[in-house]
Motif scaffolding. Structure first.
Motif, PDB file in Angstrom:
ATOM      1  N   GLN A   1      81.605  91.749  48.925  1.00 44.34           N
ATOM      2  CA  GLN A   1      81.580  93.210  49.004  1.00 44.34           C
ATOM      3  C   GLN A   1      79.528  93.339  48.630  1.00 44.34           C
ATOM      4  N   SER A   2      78.777  94.351  49.196  1.00 44.65           N
ATOM      5  CA  SER A   2      77.470  95.024  48.230  1.00 44.65           C
ATOM      6  C   SER A   2      77.648  95.314  47.491  1.00 44.65           C
ATOM      7  N   SER A   3      76.813  95.210  47.063  1.00 47.64           N
ATOM      8  CA  SER A   3      76.588  96.414  45.623  1.00 47.64           C
ATOM      9  C   SER A   3      75.578  97.195  46.208  1.00 47.64           C
ATOM     10  N   LEU A   4      75.076  98.763  45.591  1.00 47.57           N
ATOM     11  CA  LEU A   4      74.320  99.888  45.393  1.00 47.57           C
ATOM     12  C   LEU A   4      73.414  99.514  44.506  1.00 47.57           C
ATOM     13  N   GLY A   5      72.003 100.300  44.436  1.00 51.40           N
ATOM     14  CA  GLY A   5      71.123 100.719  43.192  1.00 51.40           C
ATOM     15  C   GLY A   5      70.442  99.894  42.771  1.00 51.40           C
ATOM     16  N   PHE A   6      69.441  99.955  41.938  1.00 51.85           N
ATOM     17  CA  PHE A   6      68.583  99.297  41.625  1.00 51.85           C
ATOM     18  C   PHE A   6      68.350  98.146  41.421  1.00 51.85           C
ATOM     19  N   TYR A   7      67.320  97.256  41.900  1.00 52.83           N
ATOM     20  CA  TYR A   7      67.131  96.195  41.176  1.00 52.83           C
ATOM     21  C   TYR A   7      66.168  95.264  41.171  1.00 52.83           C
ATOM     22  N   LEU A   8      65.970  94.688  40.758  1.00 58.05           N
ATOM     23  CA  LEU A   8      64.047  94.070  40.302  1.00 58.05           C
ATOM     24  C   LEU A   8      64.452  92.628  40.894  1.00 58.05           C
ATOM     25  N   THR A   9      63.802  92.178  41.444  1.00 60.66           N
ATOM     26  CA  THR A   9      63.655  90.662  42.080  1.00 60.66           C
ATOM     27  C   THR A   9      63.522  89.878  41.082  1.00 60.66           C
ATOM     28  N   GLY A  10      63.395  89.597  41.135  1.00 56.32           N
ATOM     29  CA  GLY A  10      63.409  87.768  40.486  1.00 56.32           C
ATOM     30  C   GLY A  10      63.423  86.253  40.693  1.00 56.32           C
ATOM     31  N   GLU A  11      63.341  84.957  40.234  1.00 61.22           N
ATOM     32  CA  GLU A  11      62.822  84.278  40.896  1.00 61.22           C
ATOM     33  C   GLU A  11      62.938  82.948  42.143  1.00 61.22           C
ATOM     34  N   VAL A  12      61.948  83.248  42.904  1.00 70.86           N
ATOM     35  CA  VAL A  12      62.485  82.298  44.033  1.00 70.86           C
ATOM     36  C   VAL A  12      63.186  80.164  43.296  1.00 70.86           C
ATOM     37  N   TYR A  13      63.844  80.328  44.556  1.00 76.49           N
ATOM     38  CA  TYR A  13      64.712  79.035  43.681  1.00 76.49           C
ATOM     39  C   TYR A  13      65.862  78.809  45.400  1.00 76.49           C
ATOM     40  N   TYR A  14      65.519  77.779  45.564  1.00 74.82           N
ATOM     41  CA  TYR A  14      66.481  77.044  46.710  1.00 74.82           C
ATOM     42  C   TYR A  14      67.846  75.925  46.744  1.00 74.82           C
ATOM     43  N   GLY A  15      68.711  77.704  47.284  1.00 74.43           N
ATOM     44  CA  GLY A  15      70.044  76.739  48.035  1.00 74.43           C
ATOM     45  C   GLY A  15      70.435  77.079  49.267  1.00 74.43           C
ATOM     46  N   LYS A  16      71.660  76.732  49.532  1.00 70.09           N
ATOM     47  CA  LYS A  16      72.235  76.771  50.078  1.00 70.09           C
ATOM     48  C   LYS A  16      71.609  77.560  51.949  1.00 70.09           C
ATOM     49  N   HIS A  17      70.483  78.252  52.062  1.00 67.54           N
ATOM     50  CA  HIS A  17      70.226  79.303  52.674  1.00 67.54           C
ATOM     51  C   HIS A  17      68.724  79.004  52.255  1.00 67.54           C
TER      52      HIS A  17
END
Length: 305
Positions: free
Chosen positions: A193-209
């Motif tokens: 499920q999605s989560s509501l609220g405030f986030y801070l963006t972090g670092e870039v990485y390479y994954g399955k997407h």
């Protein structure tokens, strides 16, 4: 305190504070203006004082009597709020005006973003900034509104410094949050499920997407497990108009705010490394310390105190 003494005290207090407001308004009239302009400013202040004095002065016009037979004299604070010039309005009122002006300047109504959601997101932005959590010199705010259908563009990315809407895009919600409409949200691992609220963006990485962006939830109990749950921003082929045309709605993620693949890299480059992402949803269960309007107003508009 006797009744007459109390009324005289209210009169004196109201007149003193209002006179100070009038003098302040006169002093802030630009020096380059003609003397007549200064006189008009002073007269305006005095006329406001006269108006309020007529409401609170025992010797002024009669006011309706209450059940006790005593005059219904308005509270001094109530009288001042209606009489003081705009420059002396409360932090919250000045802040609301600022948010409304910015909303209109960005033409967000025409871009489908509701004003109350913009105000929530901006309030969190300023409170997170005041807490020293944002990257310096990076005034970017991202807003997702999961009260909208997945068929609608419900992601907005705004450059607050340049007052520019950078992106308006489709964005997916979690598969267990709902079909076309998201209605259920969770902070629990493997809930999908999605989560509501405030986030801070972090670092870039390479994954399955492919190239993706980590997110850190700022609201305990609502999205604080985002990193543990691998809730990230990534691109997906199921976030497209073609998918909507075929299925009738967007595809869904495992809880990540997935965006169209052709836009993903550009979005990541604009919002990476400690900018604010706010995800709004239906209902009133979501609460956050970062929605404190008074605190945001005091940070943004310290001169209005």
């Amino acid at each position: 305190m006797r009744d007459n003494d109390e009324e005289e005290f209210l009169y004196s207090l109201g007149a003193s504070v209002l006179l100070a407001g009038a003098v302040s308004a006169w002093k802030t009239t630009p020096a380059a203006q003609p003397e007549t302009a200064k006189s008009e400013a002073a007269k305006s202040g005095v006329s406001k004082i006269t108006e309020v004095n007529s409401k609170i002065s025992p010797s002024g016009p009669a006011v309706p009597a209450g059940a006790s037979g005593k005059p219904n004299i308005p509270a001094v604070g109530e009288a001042l709020e209606t009489a003081l010039p705009a420059t002396a309005l409360s932090y919250e009122a000045a802040y609301t005006d600022y948010v409304g002006d910015l909303y209109n300047e960005l033409d967000l109504a025409g871009k489908g973003l509701q004003p109350e959601i913009f105000k929530k997101a901006l309030t969190g932005f300023y409170n997170l900034k005041a807490a020293g959590k944002l990257a310096p010199g990076k005034e970017v705010l991202s807003i997702v509104d999961f009260t909208k259908s997945s068929r609608e563009k419900r992601l907005w990315i705004i450059d607050l410094d340049n007052k520019e809407l950078l992106f308006r895009s489709l964005v997916a919600h979690g598969k267990k949050s709902g079909g076309n409409m998201a209605s259920s949200f969770s902070n629990t691992e493997s809930s999908h499920q999605s989560s509501l609220g405030f986030y801070l963006t972090g670092e870039v990485y390479y994954g399955k997407h492919g190239r993706s962006l980590r997110l850190d939830g700022m609201d305990p109990g609502f999205n604080s497990n985002a990193r543990k749950r691998a809730i990230v921003l990534h691109g997906a082929d199921y976030v497209s108009q073609a998918f909507i045309n075929r299925v009738g709605r967007l595809g869904r993620s495992f809880g990540c705010p997935a965006v169209p693949e052709p836009l993903c890299d550009e979005i990541i480059d604009h919002i990476k490394e400690k900018t604010v992402l706010f995800i709004n949803g239906p209902g009133e269960k979501y609460k956050s310390d970062y929605l404190n309007v008074k605190a945001a107003a005091r940070y943004l508009l310290p001169a209005n105190g």
